[in-house]
Design a protein around this motif. Structure first.
Motif, PDB file in Angstrom:
ATOM      1  N   SER A   1      54.890  57.273  23.284  1.00  0.00           N
ATOM      2  CA  SER A   1      53.848  56.631  24.071  1.00  0.00           C
ATOM      3  C   SER A   1      53.850  55.141  23.797  1.00  0.00           C
ATOM      4  O   SER A   1      53.147  54.655  22.920  1.00  0.00           O
ATOM      5  CB  SER A   1      52.471  57.221  23.728  1.00  0.00           C
ATOM      6  OG  SER A   1      52.464  58.599  23.965  1.00  0.00           O
TER       7      SER A   1
ATOM      8  N   PRO B   1      52.587  51.882  23.889  1.00  0.00           N
ATOM      9  CA  PRO B   1      51.381  51.202  24.372  1.00  0.00           C
ATOM     10  C   PRO B   1      51.581  49.696  24.445  1.00  0.00           C
ATOM     11  O   PRO B   1      52.405  49.125  23.739  1.00  0.00           O
ATOM     12  CB  PRO B   1      50.344  51.554  23.311  1.00  0.00           C
ATOM     13  CG  PRO B   1      51.148  51.692  22.065  1.00  0.00           C
ATOM     14  CD  PRO B   1      52.488  52.230  22.482  1.00  0.00           C
TER      15      PRO B   1
ATOM     16  N   THR C   1      45.389  50.947  22.695  1.00  0.00           N
ATOM     17  CA  THR C   1      45.621  52.062  23.606  1.00  0.00           C
ATOM     18  C   THR C   1      45.472  53.384  22.866  1.00  0.00           C
ATOM     19  O   THR C   1      46.141  53.634  21.872  1.00  0.00           O
ATOM     20  CB  THR C   1      47.026  51.979  24.220  1.00  0.00           C
ATOM     21  OG1 THR C   1      47.118  50.787  24.988  1.00  0.00           O
ATOM     22  CG2 THR C   1      47.289  53.179  25.116  1.00  0.00           C
ATOM     23  N   THR C   2      44.580  54.229  23.360  1.00  0.00           N
ATOM     24  CA  THR C   2      44.361  55.531  22.735  1.00  0.00           C
ATOM     25  C   THR C   2      44.544  56.686  23.701  1.00  0.00           C
ATOM     26  O   THR C   2      44.656  57.825  23.268  1.00  0.00           O
ATOM     27  CB  THR C   2      42.940  55.607  22.144  1.00  0.00           C
ATOM     28  OG1 THR C   2      41.988  55.363  23.193  1.00  0.00           O
ATOM     29  CG2 THR C   2      42.745  54.579  21.046  1.00  0.00           C
ATOM     30  N   HIS C   3      44.579  56.427  25.007  1.00  0.00           N
ATOM     31  CA  HIS C   3      44.703  57.484  26.008  1.00  0.00           C
ATOM     32  C   HIS C   3      45.767  57.101  27.034  1.00  0.00           C
ATOM     33  O   HIS C   3      45.827  55.945  27.469  1.00  0.00           O
ATOM     34  CB  HIS C   3      43.367  57.731  26.707  1.00  0.00           C
ATOM     35  CG  HIS C   3      42.348  58.358  25.811  1.00  0.00           C
ATOM     36  ND1 HIS C   3      41.639  57.626  24.883  1.00  0.00           N
ATOM     37  CD2 HIS C   3      41.920  59.646  25.680  1.00  0.00           C
ATOM     38  CE1 HIS C   3      40.810  58.428  24.228  1.00  0.00           C
ATOM     39  NE2 HIS C   3      40.963  59.649  24.681  1.00  0.00           N
ATOM     40  N   LEU C   4      46.583  58.077  27.393  1.00  0.00           N
ATOM     41  CA  LEU C   4      47.693  57.849  28.304  1.00  0.00           C
ATOM     42  C   LEU C   4      47.695  58.904  29.400  1.00  0.00           C
ATOM     43  O   LEU C   4      47.246  60.035  29.203  1.00  0.00           O
ATOM     44  CB  LEU C   4      49.023  57.906  27.556  1.00  0.00           C
ATOM     45  CG  LEU C   4      49.275  56.764  26.561  1.00  0.00           C
ATOM     46  CD1 LEU C   4      50.216  57.222  25.469  1.00  0.00           C
ATOM     47  CD2 LEU C   4      49.843  55.567  27.295  1.00  0.00           C
TER      48      LEU C   4
ATOM     49  N   TYR D   1      50.386  60.036  32.973  1.00  0.00           N
ATOM     50  CA  TYR D   1      51.676  59.768  33.603  1.00  0.00           C
ATOM     51  C   TYR D   1      51.748  60.419  34.987  1.00  0.00           C
ATOM     52  O   TYR D   1      51.256  61.529  35.196  1.00  0.00           O
ATOM     53  CB  TYR D   1      52.813  60.321  32.742  1.00  0.00           C
ATOM     54  CG  TYR D   1      52.937  59.701  31.374  1.00  0.00           C
ATOM     55  CD1 TYR D   1      53.802  58.641  31.145  1.00  0.00           C
ATOM     56  CD2 TYR D   1      52.200  60.186  30.302  1.00  0.00           C
ATOM     57  CE1 TYR D   1      53.930  58.073  29.876  1.00  0.00           C
ATOM     58  CE2 TYR D   1      52.313  59.627  29.037  1.00  0.00           C
ATOM     59  CZ  TYR D   1      53.188  58.570  28.826  1.00  0.00           C
ATOM     60  OH  TYR D   1      53.301  58.019  27.583  1.00  0.00           O
TER      61      TYR D   1
ATOM     62  N   THR E   1      52.790  45.466  35.949  1.00  0.00           N
ATOM     63  CA  THR E   1      51.562  45.873  35.264  1.00  0.00           C
ATOM     64  C   THR E   1      50.332  45.290  35.956  1.00  0.00           C
ATOM     65  O   THR E   1      50.339  44.131  36.382  1.00  0.00           O
ATOM     66  CB  THR E   1      51.588  45.414  33.796  1.00  0.00           C
ATOM     67  OG1 THR E   1      52.737  45.976  33.149  1.00  0.00           O
ATOM     68  CG2 THR E   1      50.336  45.882  33.067  1.00  0.00           C
TER      69      THR E   1
ATOM     70  N   ARG F   1      52.503  54.770  34.506  1.00  0.00           N
ATOM     71  CA  ARG F   1      51.913  55.087  33.215  1.00  0.00           C
ATOM     72  C   ARG F   1      50.555  54.392  33.143  1.00  0.00           C
ATOM     73  O   ARG F   1      50.450  53.195  33.411  1.00  0.00           O
ATOM     74  CB  ARG F   1      52.817  54.603  32.076  1.00  0.00           C
ATOM     75  CG  ARG F   1      52.317  55.006  30.684  1.00  0.00           C
ATOM     76  CD  ARG F   1      53.306  54.644  29.589  1.00  0.00           C
ATOM     77  NE  ARG F   1      53.340  53.231  29.280  1.00  0.00           N
ATOM     78  CZ  ARG F   1      54.349  52.410  29.571  1.00  0.00           C
ATOM     79  NH1 ARG F   1      55.419  52.881  30.205  1.00  0.00           N
ATOM     80  NH2 ARG F   1      54.313  51.128  29.247  1.00  0.00           N
TER      81      ARG F   1
ATOM     82  N   GLU G   1      47.370  53.401  30.764  1.00  0.00           N
ATOM     83  CA  GLU G   1      47.011  53.225  29.367  1.00  0.00           C
ATOM     84  C   GLU G   1      45.570  52.735  29.296  1.00  0.00           C
ATOM     85  O   GLU G   1      45.160  51.852  30.060  1.00  0.00           O
ATOM     86  CB  GLU G   1      47.949  52.217  28.702  1.00  0.00           C
ATOM     87  CG  GLU G   1      49.418  52.613  28.848  1.00  0.00           C
ATOM     88  CD  GLU G   1      50.374  51.515  28.426  1.00  0.00           C
ATOM     89  OE1 GLU G   1      50.013  50.329  28.587  1.00  0.00           O
ATOM     90  OE2 GLU G   1      51.462  51.830  27.946  1.00  0.00           O
TER      91      GLU G   1
ATOM     92  N   ASN H   1      41.808  52.365  26.531  1.00  0.00           N
ATOM     93  CA  ASN H   1      41.243  52.470  25.195  1.00  0.00           C
ATOM     94  C   ASN H   1      40.151  53.524  25.115  1.00  0.00           C
ATOM     95  O   ASN H   1      39.454  53.638  24.115  1.00  0.00           O
ATOM     96  CB  ASN H   1      40.700  51.112  24.736  1.00  0.00           C
ATOM     97  CG  ASN H   1      39.544  50.632  25.590  1.00  0.00           C
ATOM     98  OD1 ASN H   1      39.237  51.210  26.630  1.00  0.00           O
ATOM     99  ND2 ASN H   1      38.906  49.554  25.167  1.00  0.00           N
TER     100      ASN H   1
ATOM    101  N   THR I   1      51.392  63.857  28.534  1.00  0.00           N
ATOM    102  CA  THR I   1      52.427  63.456  27.584  1.00  0.00           C
ATOM    103  C   THR I   1      53.804  63.889  28.080  1.00  0.00           C
ATOM    104  O   THR I   1      53.949  64.911  28.744  1.00  0.00           O
ATOM    105  CB  THR I   1      52.161  64.086  26.196  1.00  0.00           C
ATOM    106  OG1 THR I   1      53.120  63.582  25.257  1.00  0.00           O
ATOM    107  CG2 THR I   1      52.257  65.593  26.241  1.00  0.00           C
TER     108      THR I   1
END
Length: 595
Positions: free
Chosen positions: A147, A149, A154-157, A159, A198, A227, A229, A231, A257
């Motif tokens: 992952s 980041p 970044t804590t959550h992803l 896709y 981005t 992707r 990303e 927090n 994931t």
């Protein structure tokens, strides 16, 4: 896959005699046979008709003189092939008209299933050829982080492998922040050339936002993956729409994931009819070496093809372009990263017909493993919707599966299915009886002997036969229930009269209550509570139950409330009109369970 497609054309009168209306009946007469019917001509000197047909468009190698009848059953046809039909009229002077407009039928090889054509057998899961030993997918090489980041916050992803902004295609993302605090979000778009683009935003608490691919100039003319990303936990849904007037669409929610192995259950590639695409996202700094094992029908050996997904890019595999036997085949696939670089995999399937390319389409995310339980919140049967369950057993032993169908009244219908080793089975739910003929329905599928399996649900519309279909959607089930669910994509009204439905299954043996909260883009919200009978399915038509949603986009929270909260499964479905056609486009997706 499903059933033979039938194309109905309006016919144009030619000079001399002309056949007025050839219609291919949407059912076979017997194995290897197809029934045709057409309107009678009105010329005084008409003598009869000749049916001409062959296995290539416009090339008719066979002929049947049927006299003055306007129906015929053509027999001794080869199963599994496409035949093209036309009719010529002739008069007493021996003069013949030109051929009518051409129609075609694909013979599936199974006995008749009234009122729809038979369901062809689905691909088996033969043994997969040996591949290099894979490392633990949870611990990929240090040079390939799972992952990547943009920052330590970044804590959550999430896709998405699929996405496109080209020609008549457009992609839209709905983002929902269900938290009490604002969320910092970055969307990273990776195109097929390996370039990254981005976009960053701050998403307020309890707020929904929209991002469209047309607003990102760098994506013009490109397929891409995404992707997301953040927090904090943010729910993201993706809608792809296409065609003049946007007459087709599919919907999916993000995958959490990457993995080194993905299973894609449904698929058919048939040039001119079905177009099948596999989308593979590589979000890492190293290339992913991909082996796709195509699993075919009729005892054919699997086909293994190798590909490379470059770093930070999207690999598109057009299965029709892979040559024989894949260009005309029903198939499933196992997508594996053989060098240990985890990827994301989805599939997109399109059906062309009725004079339109990509008349209908559906998309579905892959799954990383079989399971012993699957849950579906959405489902509808009857004269308008046709519902199918696709079940696959990738194991070496029989899977005994019990289906519990949950009706709106709280009544349940039980059925059992035996899934043979390395095989697939399609259940046409409309024909399962017991009150399933015309109803809304949720479904629980459970292995009673501990053998895991794969499951997907598809719906096609409108009925009453496949000849009328112009849209579909497909969804992989949930493997767990939850008391809190969120969906990001929702809309009511507008020029296309968009409609959103929340589909809630109470899988608990006791009744419950659900609080539904709509979260709008301006930060406002409204709520309503629903009673849920035990083991039931509840439809929530947002336009009817929430009049303030008219002309607005929103996300939704569905939360089980009460002293003993019921276990729920939630899906959502969107439909809209286009080009004068009712519910021309639509998509459905599983909601996202919340802690």
């Amino acid at each position: 896959m499903y059933i033979p497609y039938v194309d109905r054309h309006s016919l144009v009168r030619s000079s001399g005699l002309a056949v007025l209306g050839l219609v291919l009946i949407a059912r076979t007469a017997a194995a290897g046979s197809i029934s045709l019917a057409w309107d009678a001509n009105t010329e005084d000197d008409l003598v009869g008709y000749r049916v001409v047909y062959g296995t290539s468009p416009g090339s008719y190698t066979e002929r049947i003189d049927v006299g003055d009848r306007t129906t015929v059953t053509v027999s001794d046809l080869t199963e599994g092939r496409i035949y093209y039909f036309a009719v010529k009229a002739y008069n007493s002077a021996g003069l013949a008209s030109g051929p009518s407009n051409e129609v075609w039928a694909w013979l599936s090889g199974l006995p008749d299933l009234p009122p729809l054509p038979p369901l062809p057998p689905l691909p088996p899961f033969p043994s997969i050829p040996p591949l290099p030993t894979l490392p633990d997918p949870t611990a990929p090489p240090a040079s390939t982080p799972t992952s990547p980041p943009p920052s330590s916050s970044t804590t959550h992803l999430g896709y998405f492998a699929e996405g496109i902004q080209a020609d008549l295609f457009e992609t839209r993302f709905a983002l929902l922040n269900p938290n009490d605090e604002a969320a910092a979000v970055a969307m990273v778009f990776e195109d097929e050339g390996g370039e990254q683009h981005t976009r960053a935003m701050t998403l307020g608490p309890h707020t929904r936002a929209t991002v469209t691919s047309r607003d990102i100039p760098e994506l013009a003319g490109r397929g891409f993956s995404t992707r997301v990303e953040a927090n904090a936990e943010v729910i993201v849904d993706r809608t792809v729409a296409w065609g003049a007037g946007r007459y087709g669409a599919h919907l999916e929610t993000s995958l959490p994931t990457p993995s080194t192995r993905w299973y894609l259950t449904e698929g058919i590639a048939w040039n001119g009819l079905f177009d099948l695409f596999y989308l593979v996202q590589n979000p890492h700094a190293s290339p992913a070496e991909i082996a796709v094992t195509y699993l075919l029908t009729d005892g054919q050996e699997p086909e293994v093809r190798r590909y490379t997904a470059p770093p930070h890019s999207r690999l598109t595999i057009w299965v029709n372009g892979e040559g024989d036997p894949l260009s005309h085949a029903e198939l499933s696939a196992v997508i594996e990263s053989i060098n240990g670089v985890p990827v994301i995999a989805e599939r997109a399937l399109y059906l062309s017909g009725q004079g339109q390319a990509f008349l209908s389409g559906s998309a579905s995310a892959g799954v990383t493993a079989a399971a012993t339980r699957w849950f579906f919140g959405e489902g509808a049967t009857g004269s308008y919707f046709d519902m199918f369950l696709s079940l696959a057993n990738p194991n070496d032993s029989v899977a005994e599966v019990r289906a519990t169908y949950l009706l709106p009244t709280g009544r349940t219908v039980h059925r059992t299915y035996a899934l043979q080793p390395r095989s697939r089975k399609t259940v046409y739910v409309d024909q399962e009886g017991g009150g399933l003929e015309q109803t809304s329905v949720s479904t629980i599928l459970e292995s009673t002997n501990g053998v895991s399996f794969l499951a997907e649900r598809s719906m096609w519309w409108p009925g009453p036969t496949a000849a009328n279909w112009y849209e579909s959607h497909s969804t992989v089930g949930a493997t767990e229930t939850s008391t809190r669910w969120a969906v990001a994509e929702g809309e009511v009204g507008g020029a296309a009269n968009t409609q959103t439905y929340l589909l809630v299954a109470n899988t608990s043996p006791t009744k419950g209550k659900a609080r539904v909260t709509l979260l709008f883009e301006d930060g406002s919200r409204i709520s309503r509570t629903y009673d849920l009978p035990a083991q039931s399915r509840t439809d929530i038509p947002v336009a009817r139950d929430f009049p303030d949603s008219e002309g607005r986009r929103f996300g939704a929270l569905v939360e089980s409330v009460g002293a003993e909260p019921a276990q729920l499964v939630v899906e959502h479905a969107l439909y809209w009109n286009a080009n004068g056609r009712f519910l021309a486009a639509g998509g459905a997706a599983l909601g996202s369970p919340l802690p």
